[in-house]
Design a protein around this motif. Structure first.
Motif, PDB file in Angstrom:
ATOM      1  N   ARG A  49       0.854  -1.310  -0.037  1.00  0.00           N
ATOM      2  CA  ARG A  49       0.166  -0.044   0.003  1.00  0.00           C
ATOM      3  C   ARG A  49       0.860   1.057  -0.007  1.00  0.00           C
ATOM      4  O   ARG A  49       2.016   1.231   0.769  1.00  0.00           O
ATOM      5  N   GLU A  53      -0.209  10.600   3.886  1.00  0.00           N
ATOM      6  CA  GLU A  53      -0.313  11.026   5.237  1.00  0.00           C
ATOM      7  C   GLU A  53      -1.571  11.710   5.533  1.00  0.00           C
ATOM      8  O   GLU A  53      -1.999  12.596   4.515  1.00  0.00           O
ATOM      9  N   GLN A  70      -8.425   2.726   6.198  1.00  0.00           N
ATOM     10  CA  GLN A  70      -7.860   1.944   5.216  1.00  0.00           C
ATOM     11  C   GLN A  70      -6.311   1.568   5.683  1.00  0.00           C
ATOM     12  O   GLN A  70      -5.854   0.656   5.321  1.00  0.00           O
ATOM     13  N   THR A 114     -14.718  18.124  -2.229  1.00  0.00           N
ATOM     14  CA  THR A 114     -13.311  18.204  -1.774  1.00  0.00           C
ATOM     15  C   THR A 114     -12.384  18.777  -3.246  1.00  0.00           C
ATOM     16  O   THR A 114     -11.161  19.334  -2.799  1.00  0.00           O
ATOM     17  N   ASN A 118      -9.992  22.575  -3.006  1.00  0.00           N
ATOM     18  CA  ASN A 118      -8.854  22.740  -3.501  1.00  0.00           C
ATOM     19  C   ASN A 118      -8.522  23.694  -4.490  1.00  0.00           C
ATOM     20  O   ASN A 118      -7.629  24.490  -4.475  1.00  0.00           O
ATOM     21  N   ARG A 128       0.026  15.163  -5.500  1.00  0.00           N
ATOM     22  CA  ARG A 128       1.058  14.208  -5.011  1.00  0.00           C
ATOM     23  C   ARG A 128       1.761  13.897  -6.326  1.00  0.00           C
ATOM     24  O   ARG A 128       1.425  13.929  -7.328  1.00  0.00           O
ATOM     25  N   THR A 149      -5.539  -0.432  -3.344  1.00  0.00           N
ATOM     26  CA  THR A 149      -5.915   0.946  -3.457  1.00  0.00           C
ATOM     27  C   THR A 149      -7.056   0.738  -4.385  1.00  0.00           C
ATOM     28  O   THR A 149      -7.541  -0.097  -5.048  1.00  0.00           O
ATOM     29  N   ASN A 150      -7.953   2.027  -4.275  1.00  0.00           N
ATOM     30  CA  ASN A 150      -9.111   2.343  -5.480  1.00  0.00           C
ATOM     31  C   ASN A 150      -8.601   3.034  -6.239  1.00  0.00           C
ATOM     32  O   ASN A 150      -9.633   3.689  -7.211  1.00  0.00           O
ATOM     33  N   ASN A 151      -7.261   3.838  -6.310  1.00  0.00           N
ATOM     34  CA  ASN A 151      -6.796   4.821  -7.092  1.00  0.00           C
ATOM     35  C   ASN A 151      -6.173   4.708  -8.248  1.00  0.00           C
ATOM     36  O   ASN A 151      -4.928   4.246  -8.057  1.00  0.00           O
ATOM     37  N   LYS A 154      -2.430   5.770  -8.772  1.00  0.00           N
ATOM     38  CA  LYS A 154      -1.333   5.230  -8.057  1.00  0.00           C
ATOM     39  C   LYS A 154      -0.811   4.105  -8.847  1.00  0.00           C
ATOM     40  O   LYS A 154       0.530   3.840  -9.195  1.00  0.00           O
ATOM     41  N   LYS A 186     -14.853  11.420  -4.762  1.00  0.00           N
ATOM     42  CA  LYS A 186     -13.528  10.734  -5.350  1.00  0.00           C
ATOM     43  C   LYS A 186     -13.911   9.784  -6.405  1.00  0.00           C
ATOM     44  O   LYS A 186     -13.291   9.787  -7.200  1.00  0.00           O
TER      45      LYS A 186
END
Ligand SMILES: Nc1nc2c(ncn2[C@@H]2O[C@H](COP(=O)(O)OP(=O)(O)OP(=O)(O)O)[C@@H](O)[C@H]2O)c(=O)[nH]1
Ligand SMILES: [Zn+2]
Length: 208
Positions: A49, A53, A70, A114, A118, A128, A149-151, A154, A186
């Motif tokens: 994973r 942070e 998670q 979200t 930003n 990131r 992950t669900n992303n 990544k 998301k």
């Protein structure tokens, strides 16, 4: 991206005894950590994973996001597999830092989602950079991951830097009244693969 290994120690947790490897990112002074369990070096894909942070979710029990749940689920899965790695990356707030994340939460308290929050602060939706992962994984002798992950970003970022992702393992957490809109955003705007649980809910203003 110079990241230097500094020291390693044992880290006993409720899930098992991990080894904690500390790294210094020289350009920024950021201190990153890798937790390993079992013998991770070699060609056999390692359950892994990349965890960004989230002080509020990981340490302060926040229900606004899914991060702390998670983190715990990933550490449990690694310990139960008997072999794995978690990179704890100091990219608080998807790279904008803790104080800016609190500014973004303030805007979300006023109704923004979200991503909008930003952007109103002048940041990208997700700032990131995963380049630090490569030297950390190289130091640990890891070449292939079964990535929790669900992303999809990544998965793509690792592939672009030559780390093979053998499989993506979904890491879905049930929603609660506080994170329902966040998870829907998301899925709807950031491309996370969250299944039917959170899709189609992004526009519901009652969840703000
Ligand atoms: N700017 C901002 N950052 C957030 C917010 N909520 C959580 N984060 C940060 O988002 C990061 C976690 O990203 P997520 O999108 O939850 O998860 P991910 O790491 O991209 O994907 P998964 O691997 O599926 O968990 C952490 O750095 C959190 O501090 C928010 O509302 N605004
Ligand atoms: Zn979080």
């Amino acid at each position: 991206m110079p990241v230097v290994f500094v020291a390693a120690s044992q880290l006993p947790t409720p899930f098992g005894v991990f080894t904690m490897h500390g790294f210094l990112e020289e350009a920024t002074g950021k201190e990153h950590v890798a937790l390993t369990f079992g013998d991770v070096a070699g060609d056999e894909p390692v359950l892994g994973r990349l965890h960004s942070e989230c002080l509020t979710g990981d340490a302060l029990f926040s229900l606004r996001c899914d991060c702390g749940f998670q983190l715990e689920a990933a550490l449990r899965a690694i310990a139960s597999e008997g072999r794995g790695v978690l990179l704890y990356l100091r990219q608080e707030g998807r790279g904008i830092g803790l104080l800016n994340k609190i500014r973004a939460y303030e805007l979300q308290d006023g109704g923004a989602d979200t991503v909008e929050a930003n952007e109103r602060l002048g940041f990208g939706a997700d700032q990131r950079d995963y380049a630090i992962c490569r030297p950390m994984l190289e130091h640990l002798g890891i070449r292939k991951l079964k990535l929790m992950t669900n992303n999809p970003r990544k998965v793509n970022a690792l592939g672009d830097m030559g780390i093979s992702v053998a499989t993506r393992v979904p890491l879905q957490i049930d929603h609660n009244p506080h994170n329902k809109k966040y998870l829907a955003t998301k899925a709807g705007k950031l491309g996370h693969l969250l299944g039917s649980l959170h899709q189609g809910e992004v526009e519901d203003p009652r969840d703000a």
